[in-house]
Design a protein around this motif. Sequence first.
Motif, short mmCIF file in Angstrom:
data_model
loop_
_atom_site.label_atom_id
_atom_site.label_comp_id
_atom_site.label_asym_id
_atom_site.label_seq_id
_atom_site.Cartn_x
_atom_site.Cartn_y
_atom_site.Cartn_z
N UNK A 181 0.83 -1.21 0.00
CA UNK A 181 0.00 0.00 0.00
C UNK A 181 0.86 1.26 0.00
N UNK A 182 1.96 1.22 0.70
CA UNK A 182 2.81 2.41 0.85
C UNK A 182 3.94 2.49 -0.17
N UNK A 183 3.97 1.56 -1.13
CA UNK A 183 5.13 1.48 -2.03
C UNK A 183 5.03 2.48 -3.17
N UNK A 184 6.18 3.02 -3.55
CA UNK A 184 6.23 4.03 -4.62
C UNK A 184 5.76 3.47 -5.96
N UNK A 185 5.99 2.18 -6.21
CA UNK A 185 5.53 1.58 -7.46
C UNK A 185 4.01 1.75 -7.60
N UNK A 186 3.30 1.50 -6.51
CA UNK A 186 1.85 1.62 -6.57
C UNK A 186 1.40 3.07 -6.69
N UNK A 187 2.13 3.97 -6.08
CA UNK A 187 1.81 5.39 -6.24
C UNK A 187 1.92 5.80 -7.70
N UNK A 188 2.98 5.36 -8.36
CA UNK A 188 3.17 5.71 -9.77
C UNK A 188 2.10 5.04 -10.64
N UNK A 189 1.77 3.78 -10.34
CA UNK A 189 0.76 3.08 -11.13
C UNK A 189 -0.61 3.74 -10.96
N UNK A 190 -0.95 4.10 -9.73
CA UNK A 190 -2.23 4.76 -9.49
C UNK A 190 -2.31 6.10 -10.21
N UNK A 191 -1.19 6.83 -10.24
CA UNK A 191 -1.17 8.15 -10.87
C UNK A 191 -1.44 8.06 -12.37
N UNK A 192 -1.04 6.96 -13.00
CA UNK A 192 -1.27 6.82 -14.44
C UNK A 192 -2.49 5.94 -14.76
N UNK A 193 -3.25 5.58 -13.72
CA UNK A 193 -4.48 4.83 -13.92
C UNK A 193 -4.30 3.33 -14.08
N UNK A 194 -3.13 2.81 -13.75
CA UNK A 194 -2.88 1.37 -13.84
C UNK A 194 -3.36 0.65 -12.58
N UNK A 195 -3.62 -0.63 -12.70
CA UNK A 195 -4.06 -1.43 -11.56
C UNK A 195 -2.91 -1.55 -10.55
N UNK A 196 -3.20 -1.29 -9.30
CA UNK A 196 -2.16 -1.39 -8.27
C UNK A 196 -2.03 -2.82 -7.76
#
Length: 318
Positions: A181-196
């Motif tokens: 939940x706190x990982x930068x990979x998921x932050x970047x994916x969420x920002x571009x609309x990708x599935x986290x």
Amino acid sequence: MNRACVLLPEWKRCVASAQVANGTLSRWLARGNRLESSPAGIEQAIRDLFEFGGRAFPAAALSRQVDVGDAAGSLWLRADPAHLRADMTTARMLACGELGLSASETGELAKALKPLFGDAGFEFDARLPNRWYLRAAMAAELPQCATPDEAMGDDLKLHLPAGASGRRWRQLYNDAQIILHNHAVNERRAARGAVTVNSLWFWGAGALPAWVRSPLTKVVSPSLEICALAALAGIPVHEAEGDAIGTLPQRNSEAVCLIDLANLRGDALEQGGLQPLDRALRRGGFGAVELFFASGERYLCRAAHRYRFWRRPRGLQP
């Protein structure tokens, strides 16, 4: 007599497609023979065709053997990347495995997760973006969890390891969610609309079978688990699509071919799998087709059954 053993989707999935429900299967089942059903589940259908030791189906060890070739000597558990959606009372899995992760994203997430599992005594390996593994000692206790297909869309509380023995795995499950939940990979994916990737799903626990026996002589399947079992049994695995299916057996031989259509749906199942099989049955390439539905139904359709004209096809019924 040449025989084709055909793995098919669940009955309800076949009924859901008008083309499948009113196509080749409708004619075969109207004129063929109903056999005794088996327990539901594609794993049970596979066990009906392959004999090996142990009560659990070791999907993780089998896929690991195909992926890397180092499954022997350890216990294995899949810890696949997953996407959950929470509501007021529970969480439901909406995707598992194929989340579109890049190699670099996979590496970053693996680096964050390795210490969690290392401290618990397991080796975490995520060298593939869609299949992640835990390696354990042969004496370890691993959870027996539902497959992603079984858990998909359902209340996950019904599928998590239960009781005192499952407490450790529920904690690892929750701790992994916090890290993700706190990982930068998921932050970047969420920002571009990708599935986290906000969770892992543990499943497929077990060891590579020491031996495998089967009456099959040829296998056509995209399944890693089936391909691994075939390799352990010394059975050749073929690639065949469409009319190439009809070339698998040779006339007047005793070939028993496994043809895996369980992952096909709709037009792909009817036109790409069932119709070529029907043509092979009509011209004598196969003397019989034995159908294994993932929901447990079993049928035997012999080439001569097509002359049972008094049995009129009426489509598959729910």
